[in-house]
Scaffold this active site. Sequence first.
Site, short mmCIF file in Angstrom:
data_model
loop_
_atom_site.label_atom_id
_atom_site.label_comp_id
_atom_site.label_asym_id
_atom_site.label_seq_id
_atom_site.Cartn_x
_atom_site.Cartn_y
_atom_site.Cartn_z
N CYS A 1 -25.95 49.04 -6.13
CA CYS A 1 -24.75 48.20 -6.31
C CYS A 1 -24.92 47.29 -7.54
O CYS A 1 -26.02 47.08 -8.02
CB CYS A 1 -24.53 47.38 -5.05
SG CYS A 1 -22.82 46.84 -4.90
N ASP B 1 -25.29 42.76 5.81
CA ASP B 1 -25.87 41.97 4.72
C ASP B 1 -26.33 40.63 5.28
O ASP B 1 -26.02 40.28 6.43
CB ASP B 1 -24.78 41.77 3.64
CG ASP B 1 -25.35 41.54 2.26
OD1 ASP B 1 -26.56 41.27 2.13
OD2 ASP B 1 -24.57 41.62 1.29
O1 LIG Z 1 -23.55 41.26 -6.11
C1 LIG Z 1 -22.81 40.28 -6.00
O2 LIG Z 1 -22.86 39.33 -6.80
C2 LIG Z 1 -21.81 40.20 -4.88
C3 LIG Z 1 -20.91 39.17 -4.86
C4 LIG Z 1 -20.00 39.11 -3.83
C5 LIG Z 1 -19.96 40.04 -2.83
C6 LIG Z 1 -20.88 41.08 -2.84
C7 LIG Z 1 -21.81 41.16 -3.87
N1 LIG Z 1 -22.74 42.16 -3.89
C8 LIG Z 1 -22.88 43.10 -2.87
C9 LIG Z 1 -24.07 43.92 -3.09
O3 LIG Z 1 -24.55 44.09 -4.18
C10 LIG Z 1 -24.72 44.57 -1.99
O4 LIG Z 1 -23.78 45.25 -1.24
C11 LIG Z 1 -25.52 43.67 -1.13
O5 LIG Z 1 -24.97 42.40 -1.02
C12 LIG Z 1 -26.98 43.65 -1.49
O6 LIG Z 1 -27.30 42.79 -2.51
P1 LIG Z 1 -28.83 42.41 -2.75
O7 LIG Z 1 -29.27 41.50 -1.66
O8 LIG Z 1 -28.86 41.76 -4.09
O9 LIG Z 1 -29.61 43.70 -2.77
#
Ligand SMILES: O=C(O)c1ccccc1NCC(=O)[C@H](O)[C@H](O)COP(=O)(O)O
Length: 215
Positions: A9, A128
């Site tokens: 993502c 999440d």
């Molecule tokens: O990535 C962002 O900044 C974000 C902002 C708002 C809603 C969702 C967002 N990201 C979702 C994701 O990238 C993933 O689905 C998930 O949250 C995992 O993120 P991470 O903990 O960084 O691997």
Amino acid sequence: MLRTRIKICGITRPEDALAAVESGADALGLVFYPPSPRAVDVAQAKAAVEGVPAFVSVTALFVNPTVEEVQSVLDNVRIDLIQFHGDEDDDFCRQFKRPYIKALRVRQASDVVASCLRFPGALAILLDSYKPGVPGGTGETFDWSLVPETPPKPIVLAGGLEPSNVASAIKQIRPFAVDISGGVEASKGIKDHSKITDFVNEVYRVDQLYRENHS
Ligand SMILES: O=C(O)c1ccccc1NCC(=O)[C@H](O)[C@H](O)COP(=O)(O)O
């Protein structure tokens, strides 16, 4: 057993999309949420996914969007799936006639089953971490013991995954898919290609072990 699907993502650049595809990712995510450091607009999104083959899914991620905002992205970018991270309800999510994933920030075990039931139209529920005021991309793990053994819908596990912890996560939860953003970044919005490869290889490795032990 199906192998664990992998979604990378927060893609903002064509080179990162191609690195994820070449590593073996099944799906890519584009963040259409302007406050995010990984946010893309329609032009950036189109450029980022232009060379992505059809067998890799492209997901558009929103947080409490208007109908027009979603429609404008669907009309202009190749999108296979929509992922909603806000307070959208099932009717809102279904109206776009595209498969959708609903994100849930887990605080207690009952959240997971309740959400699956509140979103009958969802293809899967993405679990999440809960952090007040942050709708996603926290880079933090949550208590995986809160995930029920047999959830009513396929689970996409997210939140603080990294090459070093994804094997434990898969062994504990056996999710349908794993989703990573911050754990494969060099800096916010810029992916580290070797971390992507390490992550994908680690998922393959733990799946292979599972197959060997259950054949
Ligand atoms: O990535 C962002 O900044 C974000 C902002 C708002 C809603 C969702 C967002 N990201 C979702 C994701 O990238 C993933 O689905 C998930 O949250 C995992 O993120 P991470 O903990 O960084 O691997």
